[in-house]
Design an enzyme around this catalytic site. Structure first.
Site, PDB file in Angstrom:
ATOM      1  N   THR A 173       0.844  -1.194   0.000  1.00 57.02           N
ATOM      2  CA  THR A 173       0.000   0.000   0.000  1.00 57.02           C
ATOM      3  C   THR A 173       0.876   1.238   0.000  1.00 57.02           C
ATOM      4  OG1 THR A 173      -1.929   1.050   1.004  1.00 57.02           O
ATOM      5  CG2 THR A 173      -0.387   0.008   2.532  1.00 57.02           C
ATOM      6  N   LYS A 196       3.400   1.066  -4.110  1.00 55.77           N
ATOM      7  CA  LYS A 196       2.860   0.332  -5.263  1.00 55.77           C
ATOM      8  C   LYS A 196       3.643   0.541  -6.549  1.00 55.77           C
ATOM      9  CE  LYS A 196      -1.776   0.016  -3.510  1.00 55.77           C
ATOM     10  NZ  LYS A 196      -3.199   0.193  -3.718  1.00 55.77           N
ATOM     11  N   GLY A 237      -2.143   9.951 -10.680  1.00 53.91           N
ATOM     12  CA  GLY A 237      -0.711   9.682 -10.833  1.00 53.91           C
ATOM     13  C   GLY A 237      -0.202   8.626  -9.866  1.00 53.91           C
ATOM     14  N   GLY A 238      -0.989   8.240  -8.888  1.00 61.59           N
ATOM     15  CA  GLY A 238      -0.549   7.259  -7.883  1.00 61.59           C
ATOM     16  C   GLY A 238      -0.813   5.826  -8.337  1.00 61.59           C
ATOM     17  N   ASP A 271      -6.225  -4.089  -7.710  1.00 60.97           N
ATOM     18  CA  ASP A 271      -6.970  -2.861  -7.396  1.00 60.97           C
ATOM     19  C   ASP A 271      -8.025  -2.530  -8.452  1.00 60.97           C
ATOM     20  OD1 ASP A 271      -5.897  -2.144  -4.943  1.00 60.97           O
ATOM     21  OD2 ASP A 271      -4.263  -0.986  -5.817  1.00 60.97           O
TER      22      ASP A 271
HETATM   23  P1  NAP Z   1       0.351   6.663  -3.947  1.00 58.54           P
HETATM   24  O1  NAP Z   1       0.855   5.707  -4.979  1.00 58.54           O
HETATM   25  O2  NAP Z   1       1.301   7.232  -2.965  1.00 58.54           O
HETATM   26  O3  NAP Z   1      -0.368   7.860  -4.768  1.00 58.54           O
HETATM   27  C1  NAP Z   1      -0.839   8.986  -4.169  1.00 58.54           C
HETATM   28  C2  NAP Z   1      -1.581   9.876  -5.191  1.00 58.54           C
HETATM   29  O4  NAP Z   1      -2.263  10.883  -4.465  1.00 58.54           O
HETATM   30  C3  NAP Z   1      -0.686  10.595  -6.180  1.00 58.54           C
HETATM   31  O5  NAP Z   1      -1.408  10.814  -7.361  1.00 58.54           O
HETATM   32  C4  NAP Z   1      -0.401  11.917  -5.471  1.00 58.54           C
HETATM   33  O6  NAP Z   1      -0.188  13.006  -6.347  1.00 58.54           O
HETATM   34  C5  NAP Z   1      -1.712  12.152  -4.765  1.00 58.54           C
HETATM   35  N1  NAP Z   1      -1.539  12.878  -3.519  1.00 58.54           N
HETATM   36  C6  NAP Z   1      -0.786  12.518  -2.444  1.00 58.54           C
HETATM   37  N2  NAP Z   1      -0.905  13.428  -1.451  1.00 58.54           N
HETATM   38  C7  NAP Z   1      -1.731  14.392  -1.925  1.00 58.54           C
HETATM   39  C8  NAP Z   1      -2.222  15.603  -1.391  1.00 58.54           C
HETATM   40  N3  NAP Z   1      -1.894  15.993  -0.155  1.00 58.54           N
HETATM   41  N4  NAP Z   1      -3.041  16.354  -2.142  1.00 58.54           N
HETATM   42  C9  NAP Z   1      -3.387  15.945  -3.377  1.00 58.54           C
HETATM   43  N5  NAP Z   1      -2.956  14.817  -3.959  1.00 58.54           N
HETATM   44  C10 NAP Z   1      -2.132  14.047  -3.234  1.00 58.54           C
HETATM   45  O7  NAP Z   1      -0.829   6.028  -3.073  1.00 58.54           O
HETATM   46  P2  NAP Z   1      -1.737   4.764  -3.397  1.00 58.54           P
HETATM   47  O8  NAP Z   1      -1.078   3.528  -2.932  1.00 58.54           O
HETATM   48  O9  NAP Z   1      -2.203   4.845  -4.793  1.00 58.54           O
HETATM   49  O10 NAP Z   1      -2.985   4.998  -2.383  1.00 58.54           O
HETATM   50  C11 NAP Z   1      -3.857   6.098  -2.510  1.00 58.54           C
HETATM   51  C12 NAP Z   1      -5.039   5.942  -1.562  1.00 58.54           C
HETATM   52  O11 NAP Z   1      -5.920   4.904  -1.987  1.00 58.54           O
HETATM   53  C13 NAP Z   1      -4.683   5.605  -0.115  1.00 58.54           C
HETATM   54  O12 NAP Z   1      -5.520   6.328   0.751  1.00 58.54           O
HETATM   55  C14 NAP Z   1      -5.025   4.136   0.016  1.00 58.54           C
HETATM   56  O13 NAP Z   1      -5.369   3.769   1.336  1.00 58.54           O
HETATM   57  C15 NAP Z   1      -6.236   4.076  -0.888  1.00 58.54           C
HETATM   58  N6  NAP Z   1      -6.490   2.716  -1.368  1.00 58.54           N
HETATM   59  C16 NAP Z   1      -7.613   2.075  -0.973  1.00 58.54           C
HETATM   60  C17 NAP Z   1      -7.885   0.820  -1.450  1.00 58.54           C
HETATM   61  C18 NAP Z   1      -9.120   0.112  -1.033  1.00 58.54           C
HETATM   62  O14 NAP Z   1      -9.194  -1.086  -1.218  1.00 58.54           O
HETATM   63  N7  NAP Z   1     -10.086   0.803  -0.517  1.00 58.54           N
HETATM   64  C19 NAP Z   1      -7.010   0.164  -2.319  1.00 58.54           C
HETATM   65  C20 NAP Z   1      -5.884   0.850  -2.690  1.00 58.54           C
HETATM   66  C21 NAP Z   1      -5.623   2.121  -2.207  1.00 58.54           C
HETATM   67  P3  NAP Z   1       1.297  13.393  -6.893  1.00 58.54           P
HETATM   68  O15 NAP Z   1       1.507  12.523  -8.096  1.00 58.54           O
HETATM   69  O16 NAP Z   1       1.181  14.838  -7.239  1.00 58.54           O
HETATM   70  O17 NAP Z   1       2.254  13.118  -5.779  1.00 58.54           O
END
Ligand code: NAP
Length: 309
Positions: free
Chosen positions: A88, A92, A155-156, A128
């Site tokens: 997570t 990823k 982007g994440g 996902d």
């Molecule tokens: P990640 O790879 O770190 O990506 C984060 C993304 O959010 C990037 O696009 C980043 O933009 C953006 N971001 C980060 N901080 C921000 C802020 N303060 N303001 C605006 N944009 C911001 O994270 P991830 O693993 O994809 O996870 C993202 C979220 O999804 C987490 O909360 C996770 O718990 C949730 N999730 C939930 C499930 C579920 O089953 N419910 C499954 C997967 C993930 P930049 O590119 O500009 O840095």
């Protein structure tokens, strides 16, 4: 089956000393989640319920692993008797470059959330996107292919997986939103071939990349059905909503991938706007069930997992 959790979460130092640390765990820890933060995750209670229901004598634990520790932690796991792990925030995207094999889907997305260890190899995949599709169907009784979708945090790792899934489903329209606009633009270029086909939508483009700014979002909102939050904004109690309530209209479905015990800030904004919202619990369930299937090659006991959440 006896289940004795030895600690709430492990660290890289524990993995380095695993023989003595792990000897206390009964049943043995052979699955887990790497993240930072990781304490909030409900994956352990869900996966441990699945293991018990399936009478598999092992347990799933949390590992607080920082970005600069990921490589060492993965290499250590490969030497230990692990079945697999989930990844997570923030691992990823980075993990994809550190594993031995990945399916084509994950390579295209550029992110993984599941690793299976087999014959000393780390094999990556992502559940996902498919978990997201199933969640949207169960929460809103609609199919993504019929929707105009906006993804915040495209982007994440999660945002990318969801965007690819929407493209593969040939959704009506896709708007990629990211704080760092260049990443959303790069992804849009990759997805462009999926949106070349004709769909009558009027003057708006079927595929767009915009920055996470109110004016840019406002221009899109009338032509959006589903808003997805794939940023981590909302995970901390002090966070505000990733978009203000005034941008949300009653016709919107809003899916927040973030989940928690209480309503996320985004879902409070959804209530204020009179729209329909759902948190990420159903996605957690479905992506977790698919990960279980990846590790054990059999159907996950989904009702036991749902009950545990
Ligand atoms: P990640 O790879 O770190 O990506 C984060 C993304 O959010 C990037 O696009 C980043 O933009 C953006 N971001 C980060 N901080 C921000 C802020 N303060 N303001 C605006 N944009 C911001 O994270 P991830 O693993 O994809 O996870 C993202 C979220 O999804 C987490 O909360 C996770 O718990 C949730 N999730 C939930 C499930 C579920 O089953 N419910 C499954 C997967 C993930 P930049 O590119 O500009 O840095």
């Amino acid at each position: 089956m006896k289940t004795k959790q030895t600690t709430d979460r492990y660290t890289l130092a524990d993995l380095e000393n695993w023989a003595s640390v792990a000897s206390k765990a009964d049943p043995p820890v052979r699955l887990g989640l790497f993240g930072d933060p990781v304490a909030h995750s409900l994956s352990p209670q869900m996966q441990n319920a699945a293991l018990q229901a399936s009478q598999i004598d092992m347990q799933y634990a949390r590992f607080n692993i920082r970005s600069n520790e990921l490589r060492s932690a993965l290499l250590l796991l490969r030497e230990l008797d692990f079945v697999g792990i989930n990844l997570t925030v923030p691992h990823k995207v980075a993990a994809l470059a550190l594993i031995d094999e990945a399916d084509e889907h994950s390579r295209r997305i550029g992110a993984i959330n599941t690793i299976r260890f087999a014959h000393q190899k780390m094999i990556g995949s992502t559940t996902d996107g498919e978990g997201f599709l199933r969640a949207i169907r169960s929460e809103f009784s609609v199919d993504v292919r019929d929707l105009r979708v906006m993804i915040l945090g495209a982007g994440g790792g999660t945002g990318r997986a969801i965007a690819w899934q929407c493209a593969l489903e040939n959704c009506e329209r896709l708007v990629l939103v990211n704080r760092t606009l260049e990443k959303a633009k790069g992804l849009a270029e990759k997805l462009r071939p999926f949106f070349a086909g004709p769909r009558v939508l009027g003057p708006v483009a079927r595929l767009a990349a915009v920055s996470l700014e109110e004016a840019a979002l406002r221009a899109q909102m009338a032509d959006i059905d589903l808003i997805v939050n794939a940023t981590p904004v909302g995970m901390n109690a002090s966070d505000s909503s990733p978009i203000p309530a005034r941008l949300i209209a009653p016709h919107h479905f809003v899916f927040d991938a973030v989940y928690g015990a209480s309503k996320t800030p985004l879902l409070r904004a959804v209530d204020e706007a009179g729209a329909r919202g759902a948190n990420g619990l159903s996605m957690l369930l479905h992506q977790g069930a698919l990960a279980f299937q990846t590790w054990f090659g059999r159907e996950a006991p989904i009702e036991a997992m749902r009950k545990a959440l």
